[in-house]
Design an enzyme around this catalytic site. Structure first.
Site, PDB file in Angstrom:
ATOM      1  N   ILE A 217       0.875  -1.168   0.000  1.00 41.93           N
ATOM      2  CA  ILE A 217       0.000   0.000   0.000  1.00 41.93           C
ATOM      3  C   ILE A 217       0.910   1.215   0.000  1.00 41.93           C
ATOM      4  CG2 ILE A 217      -0.190  -0.109   2.526  1.00 41.93           C
ATOM      5  CD1 ILE A 217      -2.934   1.170   2.329  1.00 41.93           C
ATOM      6  N   SER A 218       0.664   2.156  -0.911  1.00 41.67           N
ATOM      7  CA  SER A 218       1.546   3.311  -1.054  1.00 41.67           C
ATOM      8  C   SER A 218       1.477   4.211   0.174  1.00 41.67           C
ATOM      9  CB  SER A 218       1.168   4.125  -2.289  1.00 41.67           C
ATOM     10  OG  SER A 218       1.380   3.383  -3.468  1.00 41.67           O
ATOM     11  N   GLN A 219       2.547   4.982   0.373  1.00 41.83           N
ATOM     12  CA  GLN A 219       2.554   5.919   1.483  1.00 41.83           C
ATOM     13  C   GLN A 219       1.516   7.016   1.229  1.00 41.83           C
ATOM     14  OE1 GLN A 219       6.745   7.276   0.257  1.00 41.83           O
ATOM     15  NE2 GLN A 219       6.013   9.001   1.482  1.00 41.83           N
TER      16      GLN A 219
END
Length: 204
Positions: A53-55
């Site tokens: 999951i992207s920042q």
């Protein structure tokens, strides 16, 4: 970081609507149970199957660069946990999101349904080829890196539309690239910043 952000998006701040969307989406519901303590840290997190999951900062930046509007229909390539789709769904009319890993697609579909995101449709499939029967799209967001900009996605983008995606591979520098479709034959692109995303996979 504020000065860097201004350089990236061409304005002083990320749109308040985008920040409100991030505040509204419960990120802890999109990460594995054992990582919930870190859900609101500004960092990517593993979600299984070799994916992340992207920042939050990158999610906000990519979303802002697409300039989402309430009437827009958006395609996402790389559903992952469904977090980016959830954020986008707070800002647009409809989100279509594709995930090549069938188990992740099903998990994301169930999670989004449970959380009440009824303007998101999830499909298991190779997003490189887009979702032709729902095209054209006002904007397209790709959350996995390829060596090229997928031609089917360019074709499915509306004239006047925008696409944001990482370009590069695991063995070279990736850059976040903003595409603007000026006409059927004219595409304008701009490198935004170096990034590190998981790779696009598929037969292409």
């Amino acid at each position: 970081m504020t000065r860097d952000t201004a350089d990236y998006i061409g304005k002083p701040f990320i749109d308040a609507r985008v920040l409100m969307a991030l505040d509204k989406v419960p990120r802890h519901r999109f990460v594995p149970m054992h990582l919930k303590l870190f859900a609101y840290h500004n960092r990517p997190l593993p979600i299984g199957h070799g994916q992340t999951i992207s920042q939050p900062y990158i999610v906000a930046l990519m979303t802002d660069l697409l300039d989402p509007q309430p009437q827009h229909v958006v395609l996402e390539v790389g559903t992952g946990s469904g977090y980016q789709a959830a954020v986008m769904s707070e800002l647009v009319r409809q989100v279509y999101t594709m995930e090549i890993i069938a188990d992740l697609a099903e998990e994301a579909r169930e999670r989004l349904n449970t959380l009440g995101y009824d303007n998101i449709k999830v499909r298991a499939g190779d997003g490189y080829y887009g979702w032709p029967d729902k095209a054209p799209f006002d904007s397209i967001i790709v959350t996995a890196a390829g060596n090229q900009i997928p031609p089917p996605l360019i074709k499915q983008l509306k004239v006047g539309g925008r696409m944001i995606l990482p370009v590069g591979d695991l063995f070279s520098v990736q850059h976040l690239v903003l595409i603007e479709k000026r006409s059927e034959g004219e595409i304008q692109s701009r490198q935004i910043l170096p990034v590190q995303f998981v790779p696009l996979t598929g037969k292409h």
